[in-house]
Design a protein around this motif. Structure first.
Motif, PDB file in Angstrom:
ATOM      1  N   THR A   1      -0.927 -42.557  78.796  1.00 29.97           N
ATOM      2  CA  THR A   1      -0.410 -41.340  79.429  1.00 29.97           C
ATOM      3  C   THR A   1      -1.058 -41.124  80.791  1.00 29.97           C
ATOM      4  OG1 THR A   1       0.048 -40.325  77.291  1.00 29.97           O
ATOM      5  CG2 THR A   1      -0.176 -38.841  79.167  1.00 29.97           C
ATOM      6  N   ARG A   2      -2.364 -41.296  80.861  1.00 30.98           N
ATOM      7  CA  ARG A   2      -3.076 -41.123  82.141  1.00 30.98           C
ATOM      8  C   ARG A   2      -2.632 -42.167  83.159  1.00 30.98           C
ATOM      9  NH1 ARG A   2      -9.180 -40.100  81.771  1.00 30.98           N
ATOM     10  NH2 ARG A   2      -8.837 -40.036  84.005  1.00 30.98           N
ATOM     11  N   ILE A   3      -2.427 -43.407  82.700  1.00 28.30           N
ATOM     12  CA  ILE A   3      -1.960 -44.470  83.597  1.00 28.30           C
ATOM     13  C   ILE A   3      -0.583 -44.118  84.149  1.00 28.30           C
ATOM     14  CG2 ILE A   3      -1.152 -46.869  83.659  1.00 28.30           C
ATOM     15  CD1 ILE A   3      -3.476 -47.437  81.609  1.00 28.30           C
ATOM     16  N   ARG A   4       0.309 -43.653  83.278  1.00 30.71           N
ATOM     17  CA  ARG A   4       1.664 -43.281  83.712  1.00 30.71           C
ATOM     18  C   ARG A   4       1.631 -42.119  84.705  1.00 30.71           C
ATOM     19  NH1 ARG A   4       6.061 -45.186  80.879  1.00 30.71           N
ATOM     20  NH2 ARG A   4       5.554 -46.560  79.154  1.00 30.71           N
ATOM     21  N   GLU A   5       0.709 -41.190  84.511  1.00 35.02           N
ATOM     22  CA  GLU A   5       0.587 -40.059  85.439  1.00 35.02           C
ATOM     23  C   GLU A   5       0.224 -40.530  86.849  1.00 35.02           C
ATOM     24  OE1 GLU A   5      -2.277 -37.522  83.539  1.00 35.02           O
ATOM     25  OE2 GLU A   5      -0.801 -36.732  82.125  1.00 35.02           O
ATOM     26  N   LEU A   6      -0.589 -41.587  86.920  1.00 31.98           N
ATOM     27  CA  LEU A   6      -0.958 -42.111  88.238  1.00 31.98           C
ATOM     28  C   LEU A   6       0.256 -42.677  88.980  1.00 31.98           C
ATOM     29  CD1 LEU A   6      -4.339 -43.909  87.465  1.00 31.98           C
ATOM     30  CD2 LEU A   6      -4.013 -41.771  88.715  1.00 31.98           C
ATOM     31  N   TRP A   7       1.232 -43.150  88.222  1.00 29.49           N
ATOM     32  CA  TRP A   7       2.433 -43.746  88.803  1.00 29.49           C
ATOM     33  C   TRP A   7       3.601 -42.755  88.839  1.00 29.49           C
ATOM     34  CZ3 TRP A   7       2.889 -48.465  91.029  1.00 29.49           C
ATOM     35  CH2 TRP A   7       1.843 -49.366  90.841  1.00 29.49           C
ATOM     36  N   ALA A   8       3.334 -41.472  88.653  1.00 27.88           N
ATOM     37  CA  ALA A   8       4.382 -40.456  88.526  1.00 27.88           C
ATOM     38  C   ALA A   8       5.367 -40.459  89.697  1.00 27.88           C
ATOM     39  CB  ALA A   8       3.765 -39.074  88.361  1.00 27.88           C
ATOM     40  N   ASP A   9       4.906 -40.736  90.892  1.00 27.36           N
ATOM     41  CA  ASP A   9       5.788 -40.741  92.069  1.00 27.36           C
ATOM     42  C   ASP A   9       6.418 -42.114  92.303  1.00 27.36           C
ATOM     43  OD1 ASP A   9       5.214 -38.071  92.542  1.00 27.36           O
ATOM     44  OD2 ASP A   9       3.513 -38.535  93.839  1.00 27.36           O
ATOM     45  N   GLY A  10       6.228 -43.038  91.360  1.00 27.42           N
ATOM     46  CA  GLY A  10       6.786 -44.373  91.504  1.00 27.42           C
ATOM     47  C   GLY A  10       5.939 -45.303  92.343  1.00 27.42           C
ATOM     48  N   GLU A  11       4.793 -44.810  92.773  1.00 30.91           N
ATOM     49  CA  GLU A  11       3.894 -45.609  93.610  1.00 30.91           C
ATOM     50  C   GLU A  11       2.464 -45.187  93.315  1.00 30.91           C
ATOM     51  OE1 GLU A  11       3.214 -45.943  98.345  1.00 30.91           O
ATOM     52  OE2 GLU A  11       5.292 -45.966  97.633  1.00 30.91           O
ATOM     53  N   LEU A  12       1.579 -46.167  93.243  1.00 35.57           N
ATOM     54  CA  LEU A  12       0.174 -45.887  92.992  1.00 35.57           C
ATOM     55  C   LEU A  12      -0.534 -45.579  94.304  1.00 35.57           C
ATOM     56  CD1 LEU A  12      -2.215 -45.859  90.948  1.00 35.57           C
ATOM     57  CD2 LEU A  12      -2.549 -48.264  91.517  1.00 35.57           C
ATOM     58  N   PRO A  13      -1.108 -44.377  94.431  1.00 30.08           N
ATOM     59  CA  PRO A  13      -1.846 -44.067  95.660  1.00 30.08           C
ATOM     60  C   PRO A  13      -3.046 -45.005  95.813  1.00 30.08           C
ATOM     61  CG  PRO A  13      -1.467 -42.080  94.339  1.00 30.08           C
ATOM     62  CD  PRO A  13      -1.084 -43.258  93.500  1.00 30.08           C
ATOM     63  N   ASP A  14      -3.280 -45.475  97.027  1.00 33.37           N
ATOM     64  CA  ASP A  14      -4.386 -46.404  97.277  1.00 33.37           C
ATOM     65  C   ASP A  14      -5.729 -45.842  96.838  1.00 33.37           C
ATOM     66  OD1 ASP A  14      -2.782 -48.403  98.300  1.00 33.37           O
ATOM     67  OD2 ASP A  14      -3.028 -47.746 100.384  1.00 33.37           O
ATOM     68  N   ASP A  15      -5.926 -44.543  97.026  1.00 36.45           N
ATOM     69  CA  ASP A  15      -7.218 -43.950  96.670  1.00 36.45           C
ATOM     70  C   ASP A  15      -7.400 -43.786  95.166  1.00 36.45           C
ATOM     71  OD1 ASP A  15      -5.268 -41.926  96.560  1.00 36.45           O
ATOM     72  OD2 ASP A  15      -6.713 -40.361  97.077  1.00 36.45           O
ATOM     73  N   ARG A  16      -6.382 -44.118  94.372  1.00 36.61           N
ATOM     74  CA  ARG A  16      -6.477 -44.020  92.907  1.00 36.61           C
ATOM     75  C   ARG A  16      -6.484 -45.394  92.225  1.00 36.61           C
ATOM     76  NH1 ARG A  16      -4.728 -38.752  91.108  1.00 36.61           N
ATOM     77  NH2 ARG A  16      -5.906 -39.290  89.273  1.00 36.61           N
ATOM     78  N   ARG A  17      -6.440 -46.472  93.028  1.00 38.22           N
ATOM     79  CA  ARG A  17      -6.364 -47.825  92.466  1.00 38.22           C
ATOM     80  C   ARG A  17      -7.565 -48.150  91.572  1.00 38.22           C
ATOM     81  NH1 ARG A  17      -3.195 -51.769  92.638  1.00 38.22           N
ATOM     82  NH2 ARG A  17      -1.967 -50.903  94.313  1.00 38.22           N
ATOM     83  N   GLN A  18      -8.765 -47.774  91.980  1.00 39.77           N
ATOM     84  CA  GLN A  18      -9.957 -48.068  91.184  1.00 39.77           C
ATOM     85  C   GLN A  18      -9.881 -47.347  89.834  1.00 39.77           C
ATOM     86  OE1 GLN A  18     -13.625 -47.195  93.186  1.00 39.77           O
ATOM     87  NE2 GLN A  18     -14.840 -48.353  91.736  1.00 39.77           N
ATOM     88  N   GLU A  19      -9.443 -46.104  89.840  1.00 42.02           N
ATOM     89  CA  GLU A  19      -9.274 -45.349  88.591  1.00 42.02           C
ATOM     90  C   GLU A  19      -8.239 -46.028  87.698  1.00 42.02           C
ATOM     91  OE1 GLU A  19      -7.792 -40.934  87.080  1.00 42.02           O
ATOM     92  OE2 GLU A  19      -7.823 -41.379  89.215  1.00 42.02           O
ATOM     93  N   TYR A  20      -7.120 -46.454  88.288  1.00 43.00           N
ATOM     94  CA  TYR A  20      -6.068 -47.146  87.556  1.00 43.00           C
ATOM     95  C   TYR A  20      -6.605 -48.408  86.884  1.00 43.00           C
ATOM     96  CZ  TYR A  20      -2.138 -50.341  86.911  1.00 43.00           C
ATOM     97  OH  TYR A  20      -1.265 -51.256  86.393  1.00 43.00           O
ATOM     98  N   GLU A  21      -7.327 -49.216  87.639  1.00 46.92           N
ATOM     99  CA  GLU A  21      -7.856 -50.466  87.098  1.00 46.92           C
ATOM    100  C   GLU A  21      -8.825 -50.209  85.940  1.00 46.92           C
ATOM    101  OE1 GLU A  21      -9.365 -52.552  90.503  1.00 46.92           O
ATOM    102  OE2 GLU A  21      -7.348 -53.016  91.236  1.00 46.92           O
ATOM    103  N   ALA A  22      -9.672 -49.196  86.067  1.00 46.44           N
ATOM    104  CA  ALA A  22     -10.607 -48.859  84.989  1.00 46.44           C
ATOM    105  C   ALA A  22      -9.850 -48.390  83.743  1.00 46.44           C
ATOM    106  CB  ALA A  22     -11.586 -47.788  85.452  1.00 46.44           C
TER     107      ALA A  22
END
Length: 57
Positions: free
Chosen positions: A19-40
């Motif tokens: 759910t948290r991973i999907r929230e990061l992609w909510a706009d259809g694009e992963l913000p660059d400043d959230r990439r580290q959080e996404y990977e973790a």
């Protein structure tokens, strides 16, 4: 080795992590400043998903 009490208290299920991973992609694009959080989160999700696997009988 079992996780420390602190780790088990804060550990999320694979569903919660997904759910948290999907929230990061909510706009259809992963913000660059959230990439580290996404990977973790993906690494945590993979570990949690493996814990849910039941061995074949």
């Amino acid at each position: 080795m079992s996780p420390s009490p602190r780790e088990s208290e804060t550990a999320m299920s694979a569903t919660e992590l997904n759910t948290r991973i999907r929230e990061l992609w909510a706009d259809g694009e992963l913000p660059d400043d959230r990439r580290q959080e996404y990977e973790a989160l993906v690494v945590e999700w993979a570990a949690a998903a493996l814990e849910d696997v039941q061995p074949a009988a």
